[in-house]
Design an enzyme around this catalytic site. Structure first.
Site: not given
Ligand code: PAF
Length: 297
Positions: A37, A40-41, A43, A67, A155, A192-193
Protein backbone atom coordinates in the site's frame (compact mmCIF):
# COMPACT_ATOMS: atom_id res chain seq x y z
CA UNK A 1 -16.27 -2.84 2.06
CA UNK A 2 -17.54 -0.76 -0.87
CA UNK A 3 -17.04 -2.33 -4.27
CA UNK A 4 -15.61 -0.10 -6.97
CA UNK A 5 -17.54 -0.12 -10.25
CA UNK A 6 -14.59 -1.53 -12.18
CA UNK A 7 -12.39 -3.14 -9.56
CA UNK A 8 -13.51 -5.94 -7.28
CA UNK A 9 -12.33 -5.53 -3.69
CA UNK A 10 -12.02 -8.82 -1.84
CA UNK A 11 -10.97 -9.48 1.74
CA UNK A 12 -11.30 -13.25 2.05
CA UNK A 13 -9.68 -16.26 0.48
CA UNK A 14 -12.76 -18.08 -0.78
CA UNK A 15 -14.05 -15.08 -2.79
CA UNK A 16 -10.57 -14.55 -4.20
CA UNK A 17 -10.27 -18.19 -5.30
CA UNK A 18 -13.79 -18.16 -6.76
CA UNK A 19 -13.12 -15.09 -8.89
CA UNK A 20 -9.74 -16.30 -10.14
CA UNK A 21 -11.14 -19.80 -10.87
CA UNK A 22 -13.96 -18.26 -12.92
CA UNK A 23 -11.41 -16.28 -14.96
CA UNK A 24 -9.34 -19.41 -15.53
CA UNK A 25 -12.43 -21.32 -16.71
CA UNK A 26 -12.86 -18.60 -19.34
CA UNK A 27 -9.26 -19.20 -20.47
CA UNK A 28 -8.03 -15.87 -19.09
CA UNK A 29 -4.49 -15.36 -17.72
CA UNK A 30 -3.74 -13.61 -14.44
CA UNK A 31 -1.08 -11.04 -13.55
CA UNK A 32 -0.31 -10.15 -9.94
CA UNK A 33 1.14 -7.07 -8.21
CA UNK A 34 1.66 -7.59 -4.46
CA UNK A 35 2.12 -4.37 -2.45
CA UNK A 36 2.08 -3.01 1.07
CA UNK A 37 0.00 0.00 0.00
CA UNK A 38 0.78 3.73 0.18
CA UNK A 39 1.01 3.46 -3.57
CA UNK A 40 3.04 5.73 -5.84
CA UNK A 41 3.80 5.86 -9.57
CA UNK A 42 6.25 2.95 -9.20
CA UNK A 43 3.45 0.62 -8.07
CA UNK A 44 1.15 1.87 -10.81
CA UNK A 45 3.84 1.11 -13.41
CA UNK A 46 3.79 -2.50 -12.11
CA UNK A 47 0.04 -2.69 -12.73
CA UNK A 48 0.56 -1.27 -16.24
CA UNK A 49 3.28 -3.87 -16.88
CA UNK A 50 1.08 -6.70 -15.58
CA UNK A 51 -1.64 -5.65 -18.05
CA UNK A 52 0.85 -6.19 -20.91
CA UNK A 53 1.33 -9.84 -19.91
CA UNK A 54 -2.06 -11.00 -18.61
CA UNK A 55 -5.79 -10.65 -19.28
CA UNK A 56 -6.69 -9.88 -15.65
CA UNK A 57 -4.64 -8.04 -13.03
CA UNK A 58 -4.86 -8.69 -9.30
CA UNK A 59 -3.20 -6.29 -6.83
CA UNK A 60 -2.88 -6.92 -3.12
CA UNK A 61 -2.33 -4.56 -0.20
CA UNK A 62 -1.04 -6.29 2.91
CA UNK A 63 1.38 -4.74 5.39
CA UNK A 64 3.21 -7.94 6.19
CA UNK A 65 4.17 -8.14 9.88
CA UNK A 66 6.61 -11.00 9.21
CA UNK A 67 8.98 -8.80 7.23
CA UNK A 68 9.30 -6.10 9.92
CA UNK A 69 12.12 -6.42 12.47
CA UNK A 70 11.67 -6.08 16.22
CA UNK A 71 12.97 -2.50 16.09
CA UNK A 72 10.90 -1.53 13.07
CA UNK A 73 7.56 0.03 13.84
CA UNK A 74 4.92 -1.58 11.65
CA UNK A 75 2.27 0.64 13.28
CA UNK A 76 3.81 3.76 11.82
CA UNK A 77 4.15 2.30 8.31
CA UNK A 78 2.27 4.78 6.06
CA UNK A 79 -1.30 3.79 5.19
CA UNK A 80 -3.55 5.39 2.56
CA UNK A 81 -6.21 2.80 1.70
CA UNK A 82 -8.79 5.14 0.09
CA UNK A 83 -6.25 6.83 -2.16
CA UNK A 84 -4.67 3.44 -3.00
CA UNK A 85 -8.02 2.00 -4.09
CA UNK A 86 -8.62 5.02 -6.29
CA UNK A 87 -5.19 4.72 -7.92
CA UNK A 88 -5.58 0.99 -8.58
CA UNK A 89 -9.04 1.48 -9.98
CA UNK A 90 -7.76 4.24 -12.29
CA UNK A 91 -4.95 1.89 -13.36
CA UNK A 92 -7.65 -0.67 -14.31
CA UNK A 93 -6.68 -3.34 -11.81
CA UNK A 94 -9.44 -5.98 -11.95
CA UNK A 95 -9.26 -7.13 -8.35
CA UNK A 96 -7.79 -5.79 -5.13
CA UNK A 97 -7.12 -8.33 -2.39
CA UNK A 98 -6.84 -6.80 1.10
CA UNK A 99 -6.54 -9.60 3.64
CA UNK A 100 -6.06 -9.07 7.37
CA UNK A 101 -3.09 -10.54 9.29
CA UNK A 102 -5.53 -13.08 10.77
CA UNK A 103 -6.36 -14.33 7.29
CA UNK A 104 -2.72 -14.61 6.19
CA UNK A 105 -1.34 -15.90 9.50
CA UNK A 106 -4.30 -17.54 11.30
CA UNK A 107 -2.05 -19.32 13.82
CA UNK A 108 0.09 -16.24 14.47
CA UNK A 109 3.63 -15.56 13.27
CA UNK A 110 5.36 -18.03 15.59
CA UNK A 111 3.39 -21.03 14.35
CA UNK A 112 3.60 -20.10 10.69
CA UNK A 113 5.48 -22.33 8.22
CA UNK A 114 8.01 -20.15 6.48
CA UNK A 115 10.13 -20.01 3.33
CA UNK A 116 13.81 -19.20 3.73
CA UNK A 117 15.79 -18.60 0.54
CA UNK A 118 19.44 -19.27 1.41
CA UNK A 119 22.52 -17.21 0.43
CA UNK A 120 20.88 -14.46 -1.60
CA UNK A 121 18.76 -13.44 1.42
CA UNK A 122 21.77 -13.08 3.67
CA UNK A 123 23.84 -9.97 2.87
CA UNK A 124 22.98 -6.29 2.46
CA UNK A 125 19.33 -5.72 3.46
CA UNK A 126 19.26 -9.28 4.83
CA UNK A 127 22.10 -8.44 7.18
CA UNK A 128 20.76 -5.02 8.20
CA UNK A 129 17.23 -6.35 8.67
CA UNK A 130 17.50 -9.91 10.08
CA UNK A 131 14.47 -12.02 9.16
CA UNK A 132 13.24 -9.49 6.61
CA UNK A 133 13.60 -11.70 3.55
CA UNK A 134 12.14 -14.72 5.34
CA UNK A 135 9.05 -12.56 5.85
CA UNK A 136 9.04 -11.43 2.22
CA UNK A 137 9.50 -14.90 0.70
CA UNK A 138 6.93 -16.44 3.05
CA UNK A 139 4.21 -13.89 2.32
CA UNK A 140 4.91 -13.81 -1.43
CA UNK A 141 4.80 -17.64 -1.54
CA UNK A 142 1.49 -17.58 0.33
CA UNK A 143 0.04 -14.84 -1.90
CA UNK A 144 1.20 -16.74 -5.00
CA UNK A 145 -0.63 -19.84 -3.73
CA UNK A 146 -3.78 -17.81 -3.13
CA UNK A 147 -3.80 -15.83 -6.39
CA UNK A 148 -2.09 -18.49 -8.59
CA UNK A 149 -0.92 -15.91 -11.14
CA UNK A 150 0.77 -16.62 -14.46
CA UNK A 151 3.01 -13.59 -14.05
CA UNK A 152 3.92 -11.35 -11.11
CA UNK A 153 5.54 -7.90 -11.29
CA UNK A 154 8.07 -6.48 -8.83
CA UNK A 155 9.97 -3.19 -8.83
CA UNK A 156 13.73 -3.24 -9.39
CA UNK A 157 14.24 -0.62 -6.67
CA UNK A 158 14.16 -3.64 -4.35
CA UNK A 159 16.81 -5.44 -6.39
CA UNK A 160 17.72 -8.00 -3.73
CA UNK A 161 14.03 -8.74 -3.12
CA UNK A 162 13.57 -9.50 -6.84
CA UNK A 163 16.55 -11.89 -6.74
CA UNK A 164 15.17 -13.60 -3.62
CA UNK A 165 11.75 -14.08 -5.22
CA UNK A 166 13.20 -15.32 -8.52
CA UNK A 167 15.33 -17.82 -6.61
CA UNK A 168 12.32 -19.00 -4.59
CA UNK A 169 10.21 -19.45 -7.74
CA UNK A 170 12.97 -21.44 -9.47
CA UNK A 171 13.94 -23.53 -6.43
CA UNK A 172 10.33 -24.44 -5.64
CA UNK A 173 9.31 -24.91 -9.31
CA UNK A 174 6.49 -22.39 -9.13
CA UNK A 175 4.88 -21.95 -12.58
CA UNK A 176 5.03 -18.15 -12.38
CA UNK A 177 6.97 -15.72 -14.57
CA UNK A 178 8.59 -12.94 -12.53
CA UNK A 179 8.77 -9.61 -14.33
CA UNK A 180 11.19 -7.04 -12.92
CA UNK A 181 10.20 -3.45 -13.68
CA UNK A 182 12.52 -0.42 -13.80
CA UNK A 183 12.64 2.02 -10.89
CA UNK A 184 10.64 5.23 -11.25
CA UNK A 185 12.48 8.32 -10.01
CA UNK A 186 11.82 11.90 -8.97
CA UNK A 187 13.43 14.50 -11.30
CA UNK A 188 16.14 14.74 -8.60
CA UNK A 189 17.05 11.08 -9.18
CA UNK A 190 15.55 9.93 -5.84
CA UNK A 191 13.92 6.52 -6.31
CA UNK A 192 10.18 6.58 -5.52
CA UNK A 193 9.42 4.74 -2.29
CA UNK A 194 6.51 4.56 0.14
CA UNK A 195 9.04 5.58 2.80
CA UNK A 196 9.87 8.91 1.07
CA UNK A 197 6.81 10.27 2.87
CA UNK A 198 8.90 10.26 6.08
CA UNK A 199 11.31 12.82 4.61
CA UNK A 200 11.20 16.47 5.67
CA UNK A 201 11.82 19.16 3.06
CA UNK A 202 15.44 19.45 4.18
CA UNK A 203 15.91 15.66 4.02
CA UNK A 204 14.32 15.58 0.56
CA UNK A 205 16.99 18.01 -0.60
CA UNK A 206 19.87 15.73 0.50
CA UNK A 207 18.27 12.31 -0.23
CA UNK A 208 19.28 12.36 -3.95
CA UNK A 209 22.92 12.04 -2.77
CA UNK A 210 22.30 8.28 -2.62
CA UNK A 211 21.47 7.87 -6.33
CA UNK A 212 24.06 10.51 -7.31
CA UNK A 213 26.85 8.59 -5.61
CA UNK A 214 25.67 5.29 -7.10
CA UNK A 215 25.95 7.02 -10.51
CA UNK A 216 29.38 8.34 -9.55
CA UNK A 217 30.51 4.85 -8.56
CA UNK A 218 29.18 3.37 -11.83
CA UNK A 219 31.14 5.99 -13.76
CA UNK A 220 34.33 5.21 -11.82
CA UNK A 221 33.87 1.49 -12.50
CA UNK A 222 33.62 2.18 -16.23
CA UNK A 223 36.82 4.26 -16.13
CA UNK A 224 38.73 1.75 -14.00
CA UNK A 225 37.60 -1.24 -16.05
CA UNK A 226 39.90 -0.02 -18.84
CA UNK A 227 42.78 -1.13 -16.65
CA UNK A 228 43.17 -4.88 -16.86
CA UNK A 229 44.24 -5.50 -13.28
CA UNK A 230 41.59 -3.35 -11.56
CA UNK A 231 39.83 -5.16 -8.72
CA UNK A 232 39.53 -2.61 -5.91
CA UNK A 233 35.72 -2.48 -5.95
CA UNK A 234 35.48 -2.01 -2.20
CA UNK A 235 37.95 0.92 -2.27
CA UNK A 236 35.70 2.77 -4.71
CA UNK A 237 32.57 1.80 -2.78
CA UNK A 238 34.14 3.16 0.43
CA UNK A 239 34.78 6.49 -1.28
CA UNK A 240 31.14 6.61 -2.36
CA UNK A 241 30.05 5.84 1.23
CA UNK A 242 32.13 8.77 2.55
CA UNK A 243 30.60 11.09 -0.05
CA UNK A 244 27.08 9.93 0.92
CA UNK A 245 27.87 10.60 4.59
CA UNK A 246 29.35 14.02 3.73
CA UNK A 247 26.06 14.92 2.05
CA UNK A 248 24.29 14.40 5.41
CA UNK A 249 23.03 10.80 5.03
CA UNK A 250 24.31 7.83 7.01
CA UNK A 251 25.45 4.99 4.76
CA UNK A 252 24.20 1.56 5.81
CA UNK A 253 26.01 -0.23 2.96
CA UNK A 254 27.20 0.38 -0.57
CA UNK A 255 28.81 -2.42 -2.51
CA UNK A 256 29.58 -3.62 -6.01
CA UNK A 257 28.26 -7.15 -6.58
CA UNK A 258 27.76 -9.77 -9.24
CA UNK A 259 24.36 -8.92 -10.75
CA UNK A 260 22.86 -12.41 -10.26
CA UNK A 261 24.58 -13.98 -7.26
CA UNK A 262 24.99 -10.71 -5.30
CA UNK A 263 28.41 -11.93 -4.21
CA UNK A 264 31.07 -9.19 -3.98
CA UNK A 265 32.34 -8.42 -7.49
CA UNK A 266 35.59 -9.99 -8.60
CA UNK A 267 38.07 -8.95 -11.29
CA UNK A 268 36.53 -10.81 -14.23
CA UNK A 269 32.86 -10.08 -13.49
CA UNK A 270 31.26 -7.91 -16.14
CA UNK A 271 27.56 -7.97 -15.15
CA UNK A 272 27.48 -6.00 -11.92
CA UNK A 273 25.02 -4.25 -9.66
CA UNK A 274 25.74 -1.50 -7.18
CA UNK A 275 23.56 -2.01 -4.09
CA UNK A 276 23.20 0.75 -1.51
CA UNK A 277 21.19 1.74 1.55
CA UNK A 278 21.43 4.88 3.67
CA UNK A 279 19.53 6.52 6.50
CA UNK A 280 18.10 9.95 5.84
CA UNK A 281 16.48 11.15 9.06
CA UNK A 282 13.95 8.48 10.07
CA UNK A 283 13.84 6.90 6.63
CA UNK A 284 16.09 4.11 5.40
CA UNK A 285 16.48 4.56 1.65
CA UNK A 286 17.66 1.85 -0.72
CA UNK A 287 18.73 2.09 -4.34
CA UNK A 288 20.80 0.24 -6.92
CA UNK A 289 22.14 0.39 -10.45
CA UNK A 290 23.06 -2.34 -12.94
CA UNK A 291 26.43 -1.83 -14.60
CA UNK A 292 27.72 -3.83 -17.60
CA UNK A 293 31.47 -3.66 -18.15
CA UNK A 294 33.20 -4.78 -21.36
CA UNK A 295 34.62 -8.28 -20.95
CA UNK A 296 38.40 -8.49 -20.56
CA UNK A 297 39.81 -10.24 -23.59
O1 PAF B 1 7.90 -4.82 -1.92
C1 PAF B 1 6.93 -4.89 -1.12
O2 PAF B 1 6.07 -3.99 -1.06
C2 PAF B 1 6.80 -6.09 -0.20
O3 PAF B 1 8.05 -6.53 0.21
C3 PAF B 1 5.99 -7.23 -0.83
C4 PAF B 1 6.67 -7.81 -2.06
C5 PAF B 1 4.60 -6.75 -1.19
C6 PAF B 1 5.85 -8.37 0.19
O4 PAF B 1 5.19 -7.95 1.35
Amino acid sequence: MATDKYMKIIENISDLRQTVTAWRQQGLTVGFVPTMGNLHAGHISLVAEAHKHADKVVASIFINPMQFGKNEDIDSYPRSMQADQQKLSTANADLLFIPTAKIIYPKGLNQQTYVDVPNISQGYCGESRPGHFRGVSTVVCKLFNLVQPDVACFGLKDYQQVQVIETMVNDLSMPIKIIAVDTIREPSGLALSSRNGYLTEQELSIAPALSQNIQWLAHQLKIQSRFNNFSDFSGLANKAAIQINNAGLKTDYIDVCHANTLQPATKNDTELVILAAAFCGKARLIDNLRVSLPSKA
